[in-house]
Design a protein around this motif. Structure first.
Motif, PDB file in Angstrom:
ATOM      1  N   UNK A  11      82.928  79.329  86.583  1.00 59.54           N
ATOM      2  CA  UNK A  11      81.979  80.345  87.032  1.00 59.54           C
ATOM      3  C   UNK A  11      81.863  80.444  88.806  1.00 59.54           C
ATOM      4  N   UNK A  12      81.596  78.834  89.161  1.00 64.92           N
ATOM      5  CA  UNK A  12      81.466  78.872  90.678  1.00 64.92           C
ATOM      6  C   UNK A  12      82.611  79.568  91.511  1.00 64.92           C
ATOM      7  N   UNK A  13      84.065  79.400  91.065  1.00 60.74           N
ATOM      8  CA  UNK A  13      84.992  80.006  91.369  1.00 60.74           C
ATOM      9  C   UNK A  13      85.045  81.400  91.557  1.00 60.74           C
ATOM     10  N   UNK A  14      84.499  82.012  90.613  1.00 57.95           N
ATOM     11  CA  UNK A  14      84.489  83.359  90.484  1.00 57.95           C
ATOM     12  C   UNK A  14      83.528  83.882  91.510  1.00 57.95           C
ATOM     13  N   UNK A  15      82.383  83.233  91.469  1.00 57.01           N
ATOM     14  CA  UNK A  15      81.420  83.409  92.748  1.00 57.01           C
ATOM     15  C   UNK A  15      82.025  83.187  94.122  1.00 57.01           C
ATOM     16  N   UNK A  29      84.612  85.963  94.804  1.00 61.50           N
ATOM     17  CA  UNK A  29      84.063  87.228  95.180  1.00 61.50           C
ATOM     18  C   UNK A  29      83.199  87.455  96.230  1.00 61.50           C
ATOM     19  N   UNK A  30      83.144  86.306  97.172  1.00 66.48           N
ATOM     20  CA  UNK A  30      82.376  86.358  98.188  1.00 66.48           C
ATOM     21  C   UNK A  30      82.895  86.011  99.468  1.00 66.48           C
ATOM     22  N   UNK A  31      83.711  84.714  99.486  1.00 64.82           N
ATOM     23  CA  UNK A  31      84.281  84.122 100.699  1.00 64.82           C
ATOM     24  C   UNK A  31      85.816  84.985 100.938  1.00 64.82           C
ATOM     25  N   UNK A  34      86.975  85.382  83.003  1.00 65.73           N
ATOM     26  CA  UNK A  34      86.249  86.113  84.288  1.00 65.73           C
ATOM     27  C   UNK A  34      87.009  85.645  85.564  1.00 65.73           C
ATOM     28  N   UNK A  35      87.401  84.449  85.342  1.00 57.30           N
ATOM     29  CA  UNK A  35      88.249  83.939  86.603  1.00 57.30           C
ATOM     30  C   UNK A  35      89.607  84.638  86.627  1.00 57.30           C
ATOM     31  N   UNK A  36      90.335  85.045  85.605  1.00 60.67           N
ATOM     32  CA  UNK A  36      91.446  85.796  85.847  1.00 60.67           C
ATOM     33  C   UNK A  36      91.118  87.053  86.450  1.00 60.67           C
ATOM     34  N   UNK A  37      90.140  87.566  85.741  1.00 52.25           N
ATOM     35  CA  UNK A  37      89.643  89.023  86.270  1.00 52.25           C
ATOM     36  C   UNK A  37      89.341  89.058  87.806  1.00 52.25           C
ATOM     37  N   UNK A  38      88.772  87.922  88.094  1.00 48.64           N
ATOM     38  CA  UNK A  38      88.278  88.006  89.687  1.00 48.64           C
ATOM     39  C   UNK A  38      89.017  87.647  90.691  1.00 48.64           C
ATOM     40  N   UNK A  39      89.967  86.803  90.274  1.00 54.43           N
ATOM     41  CA  UNK A  39      91.212  86.810  90.974  1.00 54.43           C
ATOM     42  C   UNK A  39      92.157  87.962  91.060  1.00 54.43           C
ATOM     43  N   UNK A  40      92.307  88.550  90.032  1.00 57.05           N
ATOM     44  CA  UNK A  40      93.059  90.146  90.094  1.00 57.05           C
ATOM     45  C   UNK A  40      92.158  90.831  91.149  1.00 57.05           C
ATOM     46  N   UNK A  41      91.004  91.014  91.088  1.00 56.65           N
ATOM     47  CA  UNK A  41      90.201  91.915  91.667  1.00 56.65           C
ATOM     48  C   UNK A  41      89.864  91.414  93.093  1.00 56.65           C
ATOM     49  N   UNK A  42      89.519  90.331  93.456  1.00 58.41           N
ATOM     50  CA  UNK A  42      88.970  89.655  94.633  1.00 58.41           C
ATOM     51  C   UNK A  42      89.794  89.056  95.474  1.00 58.41           C
ATOM     52  N   UNK A  61      87.639  93.693  96.408  1.00 57.18           N
ATOM     53  CA  UNK A  61      85.903  93.578  96.243  1.00 57.18           C
ATOM     54  C   UNK A  61      85.524  92.286  96.868  1.00 57.18           C
ATOM     55  N   UNK A  62      84.090  92.171  97.508  1.00 54.83           N
ATOM     56  CA  UNK A  62      83.701  90.925  98.018  1.00 54.83           C
ATOM     57  C   UNK A  62      82.423  91.310  98.182  1.00 54.83           C
ATOM     58  N   UNK A  63      81.519  90.297  97.514  1.00 56.37           N
ATOM     59  CA  UNK A  63      79.923  90.537  97.500  1.00 56.37           C
ATOM     60  C   UNK A  63      79.315  89.912  99.119  1.00 56.37           C
ATOM     61  N   UNK A  64      78.582  90.675  99.557  1.00 61.00           N
ATOM     62  CA  UNK A  64      77.945  90.259 100.864  1.00 61.00           C
ATOM     63  C   UNK A  64      77.144  88.882 100.786  1.00 61.00           C
ATOM     64  N   UNK A  65      76.456  88.859  99.394  1.00 59.41           N
ATOM     65  CA  UNK A  65      75.925  87.554  99.065  1.00 59.41           C
ATOM     66  C   UNK A  65      76.091  87.396  97.837  1.00 59.41           C
ATOM     67  N   UNK A  66      76.018  85.958  97.541  1.00 59.92           N
ATOM     68  CA  UNK A  66      76.136  85.485  96.092  1.00 59.92           C
ATOM     69  C   UNK A  66      74.872  85.474  95.287  1.00 59.92           C
ATOM     70  N   UNK A  67      73.780  84.910  95.993  1.00 63.17           N
ATOM     71  CA  UNK A  67      72.770  85.317  95.589  1.00 63.17           C
ATOM     72  C   UNK A  67      71.957  86.583  95.793  1.00 63.17           C
TER      73      UNK A  67
END
Length: 235
Positions: free
Chosen positions: A130-134, A137-139, A173-181, A228-234
């Motif tokens: 999950x940490x890698x997903x966050x 999706x941000x960095x 979710x990791x597979x998905x996040x790599x694919x999208x972000x 897609x990248x989030x501006x903030x994690x929290x």
């Protein structure tokens, strides 16, 4: 504000309906049932406060533990602090949405997440993925080793179907996040997602649930969300 005052404020925000939803997902007493959005005014009063965050987390109260993640100061937290927090995370909403999220704002995030992924403890492994997903999706993509992410995708492909139940969710979710972000490996993530196919997870009921990263990556692509990248994690 001190611990007693914050606990009183959280209790006043609690709702029985929200409490039941949290309990259905694995939370247990003590908890108040505070919707996360209701915590924002309290956060604005307190801002970042690591000593208070530590006191709140140590209560074992789900809402207090969640709010601890909201006011935590990740920049002063050590690996030992995160080990203590993950050891206290008794279900996935704490491990993946409090501990992993807070870890993702540190410079030691990948190092600690790698250790957790290599463990054989479900919630630790889940928090690591999950940490890698966050992070992804941000960095910026440049912060990650492409070869390392490829190796992680291959590891997921080879182990996801036999992984512990919560870890399956995070791996998917990791597979998905790599694919999208993480655009450099979009094609690789799509390939891995297709190879993996639907992932069956047992939710403790008679009916299983099936996760499918391939379908979700395609939905994101159709909506123009690739990169897609989030501006903030929290929040």
């Amino acid at each position: 504000m001190n611990l007693e005052t914050v606990m009183q404020e959280l209790e006043a925000l609690g709702k029985e309906r929200t409490k039941k939803i949290y309990q259905s997902n694995g939370a247990h007493e003590p908890l108040f049932g505070v919707a996360t959005g209701q915590m924002k005014p309290l956060f604005r009063k307190i801002k970042r406060n690591q000593p208070l965050a530590e006191q709140l987390y140590a209560t074992g109260n789900y809402d207090a533990m969640y709010f601890a993640g909201v006011i935590a100061d990740p920049k002063v937290m050590t690996e030992a602090d995160f080990e203590r927090w993950i050891d206290g995370a008794y279900f996935y909403m704490i491990s993946d949405f409090v501990v992993a999220v807070t870890l993702a704002e540190t410079d030691i995030a990948q190092e600690v997440a790698d250790e957790w992924i290599a463990s054989d403890i479900d919630l630790k492994m889940s928090a690591g993925w999950s940490c890698y997903c966050w992070l992804l999706g941000n960095r910026p993509d440049s912060e990650f080793s492409e070869g390392k992410i490829v190796d992680m995708l291959e590891h997921v492909k080879n182990t996801i179907h036999d992984a512990p139940e919560r870890t399956k969710y995070s791996m998917n979710t990791f597979i998905y996040t790599v694919g999208v972000s993480y655009l450099p490996l979009y094609d690789k993530a799509v390939e891995i997602a297709r190879t993996v196919g639907p992932v069956e997870v047992n939710r403790g009921t008679t009916k299983s649930k099936f996760l499918n990263a391939s379908v979700n990556i395609q939905k994101a692509a159709d909506k123009g969300q690739l990169g897609f990248k989030r501006k903030y994690v929290r929040c």
